[in-house]
Design an enzyme around this catalytic site. Structure first.
Site, PDB file in Angstrom:
ATOM      1  N   LEU A  11       0.845  -1.194   0.000  1.00  0.00           N
ATOM      2  CA  LEU A  11       0.000   0.000   0.000  1.00  0.00           C
ATOM      3  C   LEU A  11       0.880   1.244   0.000  1.00  0.00           C
ATOM      4  CD1 LEU A  11      -2.696  -1.131   2.607  1.00  0.00           C
ATOM      5  CD2 LEU A  11      -2.464  -1.716   0.181  1.00  0.00           C
ATOM      6  N   GLY A  14      -0.799   6.827  -0.214  1.00  0.00           N
ATOM      7  CA  GLY A  14      -0.978   7.986   0.656  1.00  0.00           C
ATOM      8  C   GLY A  14      -0.004   9.122   0.393  1.00  0.00           C
ATOM      9  N   ARG A  18       2.767  14.514   7.031  1.00  0.00           N
ATOM     10  CA  ARG A  18       3.663  14.904   8.128  1.00  0.00           C
ATOM     11  C   ARG A  18       5.124  14.995   7.691  1.00  0.00           C
ATOM     12  NH1 ARG A  18       2.491  10.749  12.748  1.00  0.00           N
ATOM     13  NH2 ARG A  18       4.346  11.768  13.625  1.00  0.00           N
ATOM     14  N   ASP A 105       5.682   2.125   3.876  1.00  0.00           N
ATOM     15  CA  ASP A 105       6.517   2.997   4.715  1.00  0.00           C
ATOM     16  C   ASP A 105       7.100   2.251   5.908  1.00  0.00           C
ATOM     17  OD1 ASP A 105       4.243   2.594   6.228  1.00  0.00           O
ATOM     18  OD2 ASP A 105       3.837   4.717   6.607  1.00  0.00           O
ATOM     19  N   GLU A 155      -9.486   0.592  16.273  1.00  0.00           N
ATOM     20  CA  GLU A 155      -8.689   1.773  15.964  1.00  0.00           C
ATOM     21  C   GLU A 155      -8.631   2.708  17.168  1.00  0.00           C
ATOM     22  OE1 GLU A 155      -6.901   2.234  13.281  1.00  0.00           O
ATOM     23  OE2 GLU A 155      -7.610   0.349  12.416  1.00  0.00           O
ATOM     24  N   ASN A 170      -1.707  -3.378  16.360  1.00  0.00           N
ATOM     25  CA  ASN A 170      -1.703  -3.823  14.966  1.00  0.00           C
ATOM     26  C   ASN A 170      -0.588  -3.109  14.205  1.00  0.00           C
ATOM     27  OD1 ASN A 170      -2.454  -4.730  12.405  1.00  0.00           O
ATOM     28  ND2 ASN A 170      -3.924  -3.060  12.137  1.00  0.00           N
ATOM     29  N   LYS A 351      36.479  11.843 -15.492  1.00  0.00           N
ATOM     30  CA  LYS A 351      35.159  11.410 -15.931  1.00  0.00           C
ATOM     31  C   LYS A 351      35.287  10.697 -17.271  1.00  0.00           C
ATOM     32  CE  LYS A 351      32.747  13.657 -18.630  1.00  0.00           C
ATOM     33  NZ  LYS A 351      32.447  13.728 -20.123  1.00  0.00           N
ATOM     34  N   ARG A 440      55.543  25.366 -26.208  1.00  0.00           N
ATOM     35  CA  ARG A 440      55.704  26.571 -25.392  1.00  0.00           C
ATOM     36  C   ARG A 440      56.005  27.775 -26.269  1.00  0.00           C
ATOM     37  NH1 ARG A 440      60.589  23.971 -22.069  1.00  0.00           N
ATOM     38  NH2 ARG A 440      59.514  22.359 -20.844  1.00  0.00           N
TER      39      ARG A 440
END
Length: 457
Positions: A11, A14, A18, A105, A155, A170, A351, A440
């Site tokens: 799940l 959501g 927060r 989560d 709950e 739970n 790199k 040079r």
């Protein structure tokens, strides 16, 4: 568990308000790994043959971090956990066996715990993972009957004063028999304080049918640690860090300061590797025996050979052979390949380059889009001038070449085998094998110029 197919449903629809973030909660990272990937990893290692994720809020960000084999189910409205499972009905129409329902989560779940939960659910319609906690505020309480089976999950907002005193809670992790699951879900209503369809109400539905609901209590309550805030994210990160470090140390890795070392769960580190303080090892890095990493180093997605040393440096998505030395203060960007016994000294940036065995770039140089042969020596202050403002061009340096200090190699350019560039040269044309290149300007001395042109002050 082997005799029955197990599917995981995670799940992740959501918002996680927060977190105070523009990102969905489940894509926030611990040890360079999104929360949901840690949950998926636990499900996969527990033996789940198929993994689905319920997505909703900013789902494009969630989908972006999911492994290719994970399927997605869209939840249009967030109407509760039972609704989240119901939206997967079509995707699971032909599935048999058991469904493991997990929260995206909860990054600390162990695969062995999930296997145990499935095992206790065999031949039953439902099993619940529970935990005993000192402060149960905010959690659904586990109400057991005289036989020890679960009679109800209440709950927090709907609990009586007596129920609120219960410390077994739970965790939000369930196992269901798929046979009859969606018929049972249809019997759940939203007559509660939140007006949502609670998956916890499945306990009552199962018991009305004469079924027993089993509760498996965690031996370590920290596994139930959910992440709803930045504080909880950091707490979970510390727990997972310690778990990983302890496991590595048990296999023979020497971590000098575990509390100052962060290693991602997908890294592979062999025995007799030393990890010094303030070091991050992440993104599937592998390190072979005898290497010393750190202090103050960051290694991301790298393959490091045996008996190497990386000191106070950054290595990103690159590889090195055996007995290489990098640092201090070097920056190895992606697509660098170092052969055996290569030395990259202080304050070198590289790199997208390949360096042959026993070559040296001792200090203060930039090497980009370059191919260096074996036994090459690059003097201090050398720059491969690979970018003209429009495109990148390559530099090729043959075996045994000696690049004098402060040489500018203006790409595209090739330096032949065993050739030398004089210190302070700008080289913009190819140099044949076994040659000396000087680029040079002629030096001019003007005797007495200072006295004649600068009056004493």
């Amino acid at each position: 568990m082997k005799a029955d197919r197990v599917t995981a449903l995670i799940l992740a629809a959501g918002a996680g308000t927060r977190m105070n973030s523009d990102k969905p909660k489940v894509v926030h990272e611990i040890l360079d790994t999104p929360l949901i990937q840690l949950v998926i990893g636990a499900a996969k290692n527990a033996g789940c043959e198929r993994i689905l994720t319920v997505v909703g809020h900013k789902e494009e960000q969630v989908r972006a971090v999911l492994p290719p084999a994970v399927e997605c189910v869209h939840q249009p409205e967030r109407k509760g956990t039972a609704d989240a499972v119901t939206v997967a009905a079509d995707a699971l129409a032909d599935s048999t066996g058991y469904l493991l329902v997990m929260c995206g989560d909860m990054p600390l779940l162990r695969p062995e715990t999930l296997r145990q939960l499935v095992a206790v659910c065999l031949d039953r319609c439902m099993a619940v993972l529970t935990a005993q906690v000192e402060n149960p505020s905010g959690y659904g309480r586990i109400v057991r009957d005289e036989t020890g089976s679960i009679a109800a999950i209440v709950e927090d907002k709907d609990a009586t004063a007596e129920e609120l005193s219960i410390k077994e809670v739970n965790t939000g992790i369930y196992c269901f028999a798929l046979d009859g699951l969606f018929d049972r879900l249809a019997k759940i209503n939203n007559d509660n304080a939140q007006g949502e369809y609670y998956l916890t109400d499945m306990v009552e539905v199962c018991r009305r049918e004469g079924e027993t609901v089993i509760g498996l209590q965690l031996t370590e309550a920290e596994e139930a640690h959910g992440v709803n805030s930045r504080v909880q994210l950091a707490q979970a990160g510390s727990i997972l860090r310690d778990r990983i470090n302890e496991k590595l140390m048990e296999t023979g890795v020497n971590i000098i300061a575990p509390e100052l070392t962060w290693i991602s769960p997908d890294c592979v580190i062999e025995h007799d590797v030393d990890i010094l303080p303030n070091t991050i090892v992440a993104q599937g890095t592998s390190i072979k025996s005898g290497s010393v990493i750190g202090p103050n180093s960051r290694i991301y997605g790298a393959a490091i050979g045996a008996d190497c040393r990386v000191e106070e440096s950054v290595v990103l998505q690159s590889s090195m052979g055996d007995r290489c030395y990098v640092g201090p203060y070097s920056y190895i960007r992606p697509e660098v390949t170092l052969g055996d016994e290569v030395r990259v000294g202080p304050s070198v940036e590289m790199k997208k380059s390949t360096v042959g065995n026993r070559s040296k770039i001792p200090h203060l140089s930039y090497i980009g889009d370059a191919t260096l042969g074996e036994g090459v020596n690059v003097g201090a202050g050398t720059v491969t001038c690979n970018y003209d403002g429009v495109k990148k061009s390559p530099t090729v340096i043959g075996d045994g070449a000696f690049i004098g200090s402060d040489t500018m190699l203006v790409a595209p350019v090739t330096i032949g085998k065993n050739s030398i560039t004089a210190a302070g040269s700008t080289i913009g044309q190819d140099v044949p094998d076994d040659s000396l290149a000087l680029g040079r300007a002629r030096q001019v001395n003007k005797d007495g110029w200072v006295k004649e042109n600068r009056a004493e002050g």
